[in-house]
Design a protein around this motif. Structure first.
Motif, short mmCIF file in Angstrom:
data_model
loop_
_atom_site.label_atom_id
_atom_site.label_comp_id
_atom_site.label_asym_id
_atom_site.label_seq_id
_atom_site.Cartn_x
_atom_site.Cartn_y
_atom_site.Cartn_z
N ALA A 27 81.18 42.49 11.06
CA ALA A 27 80.88 41.87 9.77
C ALA A 27 80.62 42.99 8.77
O ALA A 27 80.10 44.05 9.13
CB ALA A 27 79.66 40.96 9.89
N VAL A 28 81.00 42.73 7.52
CA VAL A 28 80.82 43.72 6.48
C VAL A 28 80.48 43.01 5.17
O VAL A 28 80.99 41.92 4.90
CB VAL A 28 82.08 44.61 6.31
CG1 VAL A 28 83.28 43.82 5.84
CG2 VAL A 28 81.84 45.79 5.39
N VAL A 29 79.58 43.61 4.41
CA VAL A 29 79.28 43.14 3.05
C VAL A 29 79.85 44.18 2.12
O VAL A 29 79.65 45.39 2.30
CB VAL A 29 77.77 42.98 2.82
CG1 VAL A 29 77.50 42.53 1.39
CG2 VAL A 29 77.17 42.01 3.81
N VAL A 30 80.59 43.71 1.11
CA VAL A 30 81.33 44.61 0.24
C VAL A 30 81.11 44.22 -1.22
O VAL A 30 81.03 43.04 -1.54
CB VAL A 30 82.83 44.60 0.62
CG1 VAL A 30 83.40 43.21 0.58
CG2 VAL A 30 83.64 45.50 -0.26
N SER A 31 80.98 45.22 -2.08
CA SER A 31 80.90 44.95 -3.52
C SER A 31 82.30 44.64 -4.02
O SER A 31 83.29 44.95 -3.37
CB SER A 31 80.32 46.16 -4.26
OG SER A 31 81.23 47.24 -4.24
N ASP A 33 84.07 46.01 -6.09
CA ASP A 33 84.92 47.19 -6.28
C ASP A 33 85.16 47.95 -4.98
O ASP A 33 85.65 49.07 -5.00
CB ASP A 33 84.39 48.10 -7.38
CG ASP A 33 82.94 48.51 -7.18
OD1 ASP A 33 82.30 48.03 -6.23
OD2 ASP A 33 82.44 49.31 -7.98
N GLY A 34 84.86 47.33 -3.85
CA GLY A 34 85.24 47.89 -2.56
C GLY A 34 84.24 48.80 -1.89
O GLY A 34 84.58 49.45 -0.89
N LEU A 35 83.02 48.85 -2.38
CA LEU A 35 82.00 49.70 -1.74
C LEU A 35 81.31 48.94 -0.62
O LEU A 35 80.94 47.77 -0.78
CB LEU A 35 80.97 50.16 -2.77
CG LEU A 35 81.51 51.04 -3.88
CD1 LEU A 35 80.41 51.36 -4.88
CD2 LEU A 35 82.11 52.32 -3.32
N ARG A 36 81.14 49.60 0.51
CA ARG A 36 80.45 49.02 1.66
C ARG A 36 78.96 48.93 1.34
O ARG A 36 78.32 49.90 1.01
CB ARG A 36 80.66 49.89 2.89
CG ARG A 36 79.93 49.39 4.13
CD ARG A 36 79.96 50.44 5.23
NE ARG A 36 79.26 51.64 4.87
CZ ARG A 36 77.95 51.83 5.02
NH1 ARG A 36 77.18 50.91 5.55
NH2 ARG A 36 77.39 52.97 4.64
N SER A 59 86.66 51.61 5.08
CA SER A 59 88.06 51.20 4.95
C SER A 59 88.18 49.68 4.95
O SER A 59 88.95 49.10 4.16
CB SER A 59 88.91 51.78 6.09
OG SER A 59 88.97 53.17 6.00
N LEU A 60 87.43 49.02 5.82
CA LEU A 60 87.43 47.56 5.87
C LEU A 60 86.91 46.98 4.56
O LEU A 60 87.44 46.00 4.04
CB LEU A 60 86.61 47.06 7.05
CG LEU A 60 86.51 45.54 7.21
CD1 LEU A 60 87.89 44.92 7.37
CD2 LEU A 60 85.62 45.21 8.40
N ALA A 61 85.87 47.58 4.00
CA ALA A 61 85.31 47.12 2.73
C ALA A 61 86.36 47.18 1.62
O ALA A 61 86.51 46.24 0.84
CB ALA A 61 84.08 47.95 2.35
N ALA A 62 87.10 48.28 1.56
CA ALA A 62 88.15 48.41 0.54
C ALA A 62 89.24 47.36 0.73
O ALA A 62 89.71 46.74 -0.23
CB ALA A 62 88.74 49.82 0.58
N ALA A 63 89.64 47.13 1.99
CA ALA A 63 90.67 46.12 2.28
C ALA A 63 90.17 44.73 1.92
O ALA A 63 90.92 43.92 1.34
CB ALA A 63 91.07 46.19 3.75
N CYS A 64 88.93 44.42 2.24
CA CYS A 64 88.36 43.11 1.92
C CYS A 64 88.30 42.89 0.41
O CYS A 64 88.60 41.80 -0.09
CB CYS A 64 86.97 42.95 2.52
SG CYS A 64 86.97 42.73 4.32
#
Length: 148
Positions: A27-31, A33-36, A59-64
């Motif tokens: 699981a990931v929380v992302v802003s 603009d792609g920041l984790r 990398s996952l944050a940017a993709a999301c």
């Protein structure tokens, strides 16, 4: 006058209820603009990515974030500029990625294996966002002063 850069708070600890659901891998929380903002992985994983380290999580944050922007653009094109996107899902032959809005300027992404109950995962994502959405929000950054 120099601008200040503040670190986003790490909210990875809030993801524990999701990573404990059978079939959930990461699981990931992302802003927006792609920041984790935070990430977590289930215990005892095996396979290509047994644990989401910071580099993979970034990398996952940017993709999301890219998927979220694409979803918003698609909804705006088809339903008008005010159409909101509640959830996105990517299905692969090895699992699912679910994305949902997690407050102002933030998204929550969850990766599962193929055996996961994606309905349950989606429901739990919504419950988590409702419970702790204020902590998951990423307020817009102030523009830099051109004189600085």
């Amino acid at each position: 006058m120099a601008g200040t850069i503040s670190r986003l708070p790490d909210v990875g600890w809030m993801l524990r209820p999701l990573t404990q659901i059978p079939g959930v891998r990461h699981a990931v929380v992302v802003s927006e603009d792609g920041l984790r903002m935070g990430h977590g992985s289930a215990e005892g994983l095996t396979g290509e990515v047994p644990r989401l380290e910071v580099a993979e999580a970034e990398s996952l944050a940017a993709a999301c974030a890219a998927l979220t922007v694409t979803g918003h653009s698609t909804a705006a094109l088809l339903f008008g500029g005010e159409a909101g996107v509640r959830q996105l899902m990517v299905e692969s032959d090895r699992g699912f990625v679910l994305l949902t809005s997690a407050g102002q300027g933030a998204s929550l992404g969850v990766a599962t294996d193929t055996e996961a109950d994606v309905g349950l995962v989606a429901q739990q994502m919504q419950l988590l966002v409702a419970k702790i959405g204020a902590h998951l929000s990423s307020l817009p950054r102030e523009p830099m002063n051109p004189a600085s």
